[in-house]
Design a protein around this motif. Structure first.
Motif, short mmCIF file in Angstrom:
data_model
loop_
_atom_site.label_atom_id
_atom_site.label_comp_id
_atom_site.label_asym_id
_atom_site.label_seq_id
_atom_site.Cartn_x
_atom_site.Cartn_y
_atom_site.Cartn_z
N ALA A 166 3.18 25.97 -11.04
CA ALA A 166 3.16 25.18 -9.80
C ALA A 166 3.03 23.70 -10.13
CB ALA A 166 2.02 25.63 -8.91
N LEU A 167 2.15 23.40 -11.08
CA LEU A 167 1.94 22.01 -11.48
C LEU A 167 3.24 21.42 -12.00
CD1 LEU A 167 -0.39 19.91 -11.99
CD2 LEU A 167 -0.22 20.61 -14.36
N ARG A 168 3.93 22.21 -12.83
CA ARG A 168 5.16 21.67 -13.41
C ARG A 168 6.27 21.56 -12.38
NH1 ARG A 168 5.62 24.38 -18.03
NH2 ARG A 168 7.37 25.33 -16.99
N VAL A 169 6.24 22.49 -11.40
CA VAL A 169 7.23 22.38 -10.31
C VAL A 169 7.07 21.02 -9.63
CG1 VAL A 169 7.77 23.18 -8.00
CG2 VAL A 169 7.56 24.82 -9.85
N VAL A 170 5.81 20.67 -9.38
CA VAL A 170 5.54 19.38 -8.71
C VAL A 170 6.04 18.24 -9.58
CG1 VAL A 170 3.71 17.85 -7.95
CG2 VAL A 170 3.61 20.28 -7.38
N VAL A 171 5.73 18.29 -10.87
CA VAL A 171 6.15 17.23 -11.79
C VAL A 171 7.67 17.16 -11.82
CG1 VAL A 171 6.20 16.54 -14.21
CG2 VAL A 171 4.09 17.38 -13.19
N PHE A 172 8.27 18.34 -11.84
CA PHE A 172 9.73 18.43 -11.91
C PHE A 172 10.38 17.76 -10.70
CE2 PHE A 172 13.71 20.68 -11.17
CZ PHE A 172 14.29 20.56 -12.42
N ILE A 173 9.85 18.13 -9.51
CA ILE A 173 10.42 17.56 -8.28
C ILE A 173 10.23 16.05 -8.27
CG2 ILE A 173 10.15 17.46 -5.77
CD1 ILE A 173 9.71 20.45 -5.80
N ALA A 174 9.06 15.62 -8.70
CA ALA A 174 8.80 14.17 -8.73
C ALA A 174 9.79 13.47 -9.66
CB ALA A 174 7.37 13.91 -9.20
N LEU A 175 10.01 14.08 -10.82
CA LEU A 175 10.94 13.47 -11.78
C LEU A 175 12.34 13.40 -11.18
CD1 LEU A 175 10.06 14.91 -15.28
CD2 LEU A 175 10.17 12.55 -14.57
N LYS A 176 12.73 14.49 -10.49
CA LYS A 176 14.07 14.53 -9.94
C LYS A 176 14.23 13.42 -8.89
CE LYS A 176 17.59 17.33 -7.89
NZ LYS A 176 17.82 16.50 -6.73
N LYS A 177 13.19 13.29 -8.06
CA LYS A 177 13.21 12.22 -7.05
C LYS A 177 13.47 10.88 -7.71
CE LYS A 177 12.38 13.50 -2.73
NZ LYS A 177 11.22 14.28 -2.31
N GLY A 178 12.73 10.64 -8.80
CA GLY A 178 12.83 9.37 -9.50
C GLY A 178 14.24 9.12 -10.00
N THR A 179 14.78 10.12 -10.68
CA THR A 179 16.12 9.92 -11.25
C THR A 179 17.15 9.81 -10.15
OG1 THR A 179 16.18 12.29 -11.57
CG2 THR A 179 15.73 10.96 -13.50
N ASP A 180 16.92 10.53 -9.04
CA ASP A 180 17.84 10.43 -7.90
C ASP A 180 17.92 9.00 -7.40
OD1 ASP A 180 18.78 12.90 -7.80
OD2 ASP A 180 17.54 13.62 -6.14
N ILE A 181 16.74 8.40 -7.24
CA ILE A 181 16.69 7.03 -6.74
C ILE A 181 17.45 6.12 -7.70
CG2 ILE A 181 15.15 5.07 -6.37
CD1 ILE A 181 13.12 7.18 -5.31
N LEU A 182 17.26 6.36 -8.99
CA LEU A 182 17.91 5.54 -10.01
C LEU A 182 19.43 5.65 -9.89
CD1 LEU A 182 16.18 4.09 -12.20
CD2 LEU A 182 17.27 5.64 -13.81
N SER A 183 19.90 6.91 -9.83
CA SER A 183 21.35 7.09 -9.81
C SER A 183 21.92 6.61 -8.48
CB SER A 183 21.71 8.55 -10.06
OG SER A 183 21.11 9.38 -9.10
N GLN A 184 21.08 6.72 -7.42
CA GLN A 184 21.52 6.25 -6.11
C GLN A 184 21.81 4.75 -6.14
OE1 GLN A 184 18.77 6.98 -2.91
NE2 GLN A 184 19.92 8.84 -2.45
N SER A 185 20.88 4.00 -6.73
CA SER A 185 21.07 2.56 -6.77
C SER A 185 22.27 2.22 -7.63
CB SER A 185 19.81 1.86 -7.29
OG SER A 185 19.45 2.40 -8.52
#
Lengths: 241, 786
Positions: free
Chosen positions: B523-542
């Motif tokens: 569960a902890l890693r799921v949270v970390v994973f989603i957070a990381l994905k959000k971050g990279t999404d924002i990056l690729s979005q910009s």
């Protein structure tokens, strides 16, 4: 005396066109926009004005632009219309021809080319019959496509009624095309069919002959109407427009 | 404007509460009905009599227990039971077969007052065997350790009698050995207590720290030796007197927490006595269990004593008395008089519950005006101008809510277990349970309904979001894909490790603990994973944004150039036309003719420049629709060369064409066609530009070469010519827009040809290079072969 309607919003261009065309012996009627064109056409059809034989139509005009005007003309009239426009994109040409233009000349125009196109359209309209009275010729030795006629018995070729002189090779190539309109011939295939003693690897000469043929039959060899280059594949004959 | 009922705050607040109130009253009334009916025996055939009887029997049991537990203090429950309809007598005394005795009693006469240790029958003569229905005989423990526990209340609840296992601790004053039974005794307060059977004891003789004899070791004599016998043993076996010790050993504390060990008693300290010669009061019937070095405990076995309670309750109760019989009868009468009302109310309130639930489902999520700054996904405008919105708790992931509800159910399981305060308690807890559980269920229902109405239900769960995130990565960047794969692999490995660990039960730790740890970790890693994905999404979005902005800017530029060109073309048409007309006029001035000639040339160049400008702009911004197809490379090259041969000849240039690609050689004796993927029309434009450059810039009376080669799976069109003027610019500069090989710019051409050719080639996936070697100009158009 053929009467040509010149429609352009620029008076200078109308003036230039008048000089060129009157020098060729045509009578000129001028219009400033699409609405005037329609009014003039209506008057001539009611007998108030002498009949018109051709329209040179600008596309970008105030009040009513050329495309809409052309669309309305085609509802009632079948006289030739040549679009004269600054728009040179392919899509613009396709649109114009789709709506019903018989030919397309881009500004700035070459006066020689313009007059050639006008003559070609008028000849086809008047000689080959505006009422589609295309003479039903059962003679198999006579081939016709668009404005090109091949009289095989006399080995004579006419373009819009005027005789064109071709070399024997050019004549054979043209005949091959005329027999199979629309078919794409690869250079090697043309070479095999036309040359009597084909030498392998010499197909490159076909392109040169076809270029010559186009220069004789087309008004603008770079924008052919009849003998079309299918790049990477070969050449084909079309009906013209 | 009249508000729609769905948007009224009153309804929003009222309906959920009504709903919970309805379900609560449903349960309360149903509980009432079921409770009463089930206690009366068969629920469907319950009658007033059977229910009353069940209630009476329960009260009689409770009162009998009270009486029995007051035997030891000799009060016989007088204080508690006087002033009730309960008339009773108590028979005491120890009996081995108590049930048999009771059977005998019921058969015989119960009217003898001497039978009872205590009785308060108003008319003892009524206790004949004929009145068995009114007489109840029960027996309960009656020692002083017994106590009555009424842990429930209500008309049918039965309490129970608890018997404490009472132990008494004594201080050891001495040890003794009974001569006849050979059992060790301990002395306390002048009374001898025999050791309990569980106690371990032995006699030992040691010589030089080595055990040479222990009790029952030899197997011949199982009796514990006396002092005399030990002395004889030592003598008989010739143990050296000096080094030999003998003692009794008694184990203590083995059944207690804390320290345990052995009591060592020298034979001299072990008093020997004969139990038959001692007074009874000196010998205890209780057994002793040594607890520590100085104390032992005894277990009071009086606890097994039972008292027989004979009770008589008249059929017609004295209603003036205030006791449980009267109270219960009143309650049961009340219930039976109103039972149909209860059932009707239960059904009615259930209907109410259904209606309010339906209303709740309708209004959930509707609102007049959405909360400001709500995200697009959380609101939707309806046709009547009102809104649906997901707000507050409804935004919480649904599976979290489900987890909360499950937690509540789990806790309530334990809660139900703990309810032991009888009918009234049950009612109170039931109501509390309904309200709390109702609140939870209500919220879950609200979340579910709002999510269903707004759609996209999968995204409203953490699990769904996680799976979607995993799936969406397929369109993500390479890094995201790698992260996803790594995540899956690591999780699978961990799961396997967890399985192995739980099956071996490492270090005695329960597998559940591992399971829990594993789930927490994932569960902890799921949270970390989603957070990381959000971050990279924002990056690729910009990044995407920057790219689209650039594309838009280029498109705008192209649009602008095209439009401006159209506007320029109109005056240019007049210029060209009138210059042409002017040139045809007979000018009687040589200079004028020369000027007109310049005008003609330059206006033609302007015309070409404008068209090239549009093309270059489109090609470099990629704003050209491509119709990519298989193209026969040798055919298109020979076609292009054919188009230009005549023109080149007039320019004094001889064109040489060499096709080596696909031609027969030692490896491939068969000639083959070589194809590339390109838009043939645009490829012709590339060749057109290159060939027209050759006609314009090549030195007169030289050869130009056009080759077709295949190198390492790539098709190369090579155009070579000798430049007419010295090339003082680099190859890269030549491909820039508006750069021409000759600095004077005197020749026709816009300087855009190479730039257009390069852009078009690259647009089609090929590469375009230029090399300059002295006067040798070389252009290479390169495509991968297919």
């Amino acid at each position: 005396m053929n009467r040509i309607l010149v429609a352009d919003d620029d008076a200078d261009i109308r003036g230039a066109l008048r000089i060129y065309l009157e020098a060729e012996g045509y009578e000129i009627v001028e219009a400033e926009n699409g609405q005037e064109v329609l009014d003039l056409l209506g008057k001539s059809s009611r007998g108030l004005l002498p009949e018109l034989q051709l329209i040179l139509l600008d596309v970008m005009m105030p009040v009513m632009d050329g495309i809409i005007c052309l669309h309305k003309i085609r509802e009632n009239y079948n006289l030739p219309v040549i679009l004269l426009t600054a728009k040179s994109e392919n899509s613009d040409k396709v649109l114009g021809l789709t709506v019903g233009a018989d030919d397309y000349v881009t500004k700035p125009f070459d006066p020689v080319e313009l007059i050639a196109r006008v003559k070609s359209q008028l000849r086809r309209y008047l000689l080959l019959g505006n009422a589609n009275s295309c003479q039903e010729d059962n003679n198999s030795s006579h081939l016709t496509i668009g404005g090109i006629d091949v009289y095989d018995d006399e080995k004579k070729v006419t373009l819009d009624g005027e005789e064109v002189s071709l070399t024997p090779t050019e004549y054979e190539i043209l005949k091959l095309f005329m027999l199979h309109p629309g078919k794409v011939f690869a250079p090697a295939e043309i070479y095999r069919n036309v040359w009597e003693d084909p030498v392998p690897g010499a197909e490159g000469t076909v392109a040169v002959h076809i270029r010559h043929l186009r220069e004789k039959l087309e008004i603008d060899p770079a924008e052919p109407r009849y003998i079309i280059v299918v790049w990477g594949q070969g050449y084909k004959m079309t009906q013209g427009n | 404007m009249k508000k729609h009922w769905k948007n009224r705050t009153l309804f929003k607040v009222l309906i959920p509460f009504l709903q919970i109130a309805c379900i609560t009253s449903t349960i309360v009334f149903a509980l009432l009905a079921c409770y009463c009916l089930s206690r009366g025996g068969d629920m469907y055939r319950a009658s007033r009599q059977s229910v009353e009887q069940a209630s009476r029997a329960a009260v009689t049991k409770n009162y009998s227990m009270i009486a029995a537990t007051h035997v030891a203090d000799k009060s016989y429950g007088r204080s508690a039971l006087s002033g009730t309809n309960f008339q009773y007598g108590i028979i005491t005394g120890h009996r081995s077969d108590i049930d048999g005795y009771i059977n005998k009693l019921t058969a015989s006469d119960l009217t003898d007052p001497k039978l009872y240790a205590y009785q308060n029958f108003k008319d003892i003569s009524r206790l004949t065997p004929d009145n068995t229905k009114e007489v109840t005989i029960l027996h309960y423990p009656c020692s002083k350790w017994a106590s009555y526990q009424s842990y429930t209340d209500g008309p049918f609840s039965v309490g129970s009698v608890y018997v404490d296992e009472q132990t008494v601790t004594h201080t050891i004053k001495g040890f003794g050995l009974e001569k006849n039974s050979r059992t060790p005794y301990v002395l306390a307060d002048g009374i001898w207590y025999p050791l309990s059977e569980d106690t371990e004891y032995t006699a030992l003789i040691k010589e030089n720290q080595k055990t040479v004899f222990s009790y029952a070791d030899d197997g011949t004599d199982e009796r514990l030796p006396t002092r005399e016998e030990i002395r004889e043993l030592i003598k008989h076996n010739h143990y050296s007197k000096k080094n030999t010790t003998a003692f009794y050993r008694i184990r203590y504390g083995y059944n207690m927490e804390g320290s345990d060990g052995y009591l060592y008693i020298k034979p001299e300290e072990m008093k020997e006595f004969d139990a038959t010669k001692l007074a009874d009061s000196k010998i205890s019937t209780l057994t002793a269990t040594p607890d520590t070095l100085t104390t032992f405990s005894t277990l009071d076995n009086d606890a097994e004593d039972e008292a027989i309670v004979v009770s008589y309750v008249p059929k017609e109760l004295d209603m003036s008395l205030d006791d449980d019989y009267v109270r219960n009868q009143n309650f049961i009468h009340f219930f039976f008089d109103h039972r149909y009302l209860f059932i009707a109310l239960s059904i009615l309130s259930f209907l109410g519950f259904l209606v309010t639930t339906a209303l709740f489902l309708c209004l959930a999520g509707h609102t007049e005006e959405p909360m400001p700054s709500s995200k697009e996904e959380n609101i939707r405008k309806l046709s009547d101008g009102t809104w649906l919105q997901r707000w507050g708790i409804a935004r919480m992931p649904m599976d979290l809510w489900l987890l909360l509800l499950l937690c509540f159910l789990g806790i309530s399981g334990a809660w139900v277990e703990s309810i032991n305060t009888g009918f009234g308690g049950l009612l109170v807890h039931g109501v509390a349970y309904c309200i709390l559980g109702g609140l939870f269920a209500e919220l879950l229902l609200y979340v579910l309904v709002v999510n269903l109405k707004l759609g996209n239900i999968v995204k409203r769960t953490l699990l769904g979001r996680f799976i979607l995130a995993l799936v969406n990565i397929n369109n993500g960047t390479q890094i995201q894909k790698k992260a996803r794969n790594g995540f899956i692999i690591v999780t699978v490995l961990e799961f396997l490790a967890f399985l192995v660990m739980s099956s071996t039960s490492l270090g005695g730790v329960h597998s559940d603990v591992f399971g829990l740890l594993f789930v927490c970790w994932v569960a902890l890693r799921v949270v970390v994973f989603i957070a990381l994905k959000k971050g990279t999404d924002i990056l690729s979005q910009s990044l995407d944004q920057a790219v689209t902005e650039r594309v838009r800017a280029e498109r705008f530029q192209t649009q602008l150039i095209t439009n401006v060109s159209h506007d320029i073309k109109t005056p240019l048409t007049s210029i060209i036309s009138y210059v042409d007309l002017l040139s045809k006029e007979s000018l009687d001035n040589n200079k004028a003719e020369e000027y007109v000639e310049v005008l003609t040339r330059q206006s033609a160049r302007l015309k070409k420049l404008i068209q090239d400008l549009i093309d270059a702009s489109k090609a470099s911004s990629g704003n050209i629709p491509l119709h990519t197809q298989r193209v026969n490379s040798s055919v298109i090259l020979s076609q292009a060369a054919g188009e230009y041969e005549e023109k080149l000849k007039t320019a004094g240039i001889e064109l040489q064409t060499f096709v080596t690609a696909g031609s027969p050689d030692s490896d491939n004796p068969e000639a083959k066609e070589v194809y590339i993927l390109a838009d043939p029309q645009q490829l012709w434009r590339v060749f057109n530009n290159l060939l027209s450059n050759i006609t314009k810039y090549a030195q007169h009376s030289t050869r130009a070469y056009v080759d077709l080669e295949e190198v390492n799976g790539r098709i190369r069109f090579i155009f070579r010519n000798t430049s007419a003027t010295a090339l003082h610019v680099s190859a890269d500069e030549l491909m820039e827009r508006f750069v021409q090989g000759d600095a004077s710019r005197s020749t026709e051409g816009s300087g855009l040809g190479l730039s257009i050719a390069k852009s078009l080639t690259e647009l089609m996936g090929g590469s375009f290079t230029i090399t300059i070697d002295g006067d040798l100009f070389k252009a290479i158009v390169d495509f991968p072969a297919i």
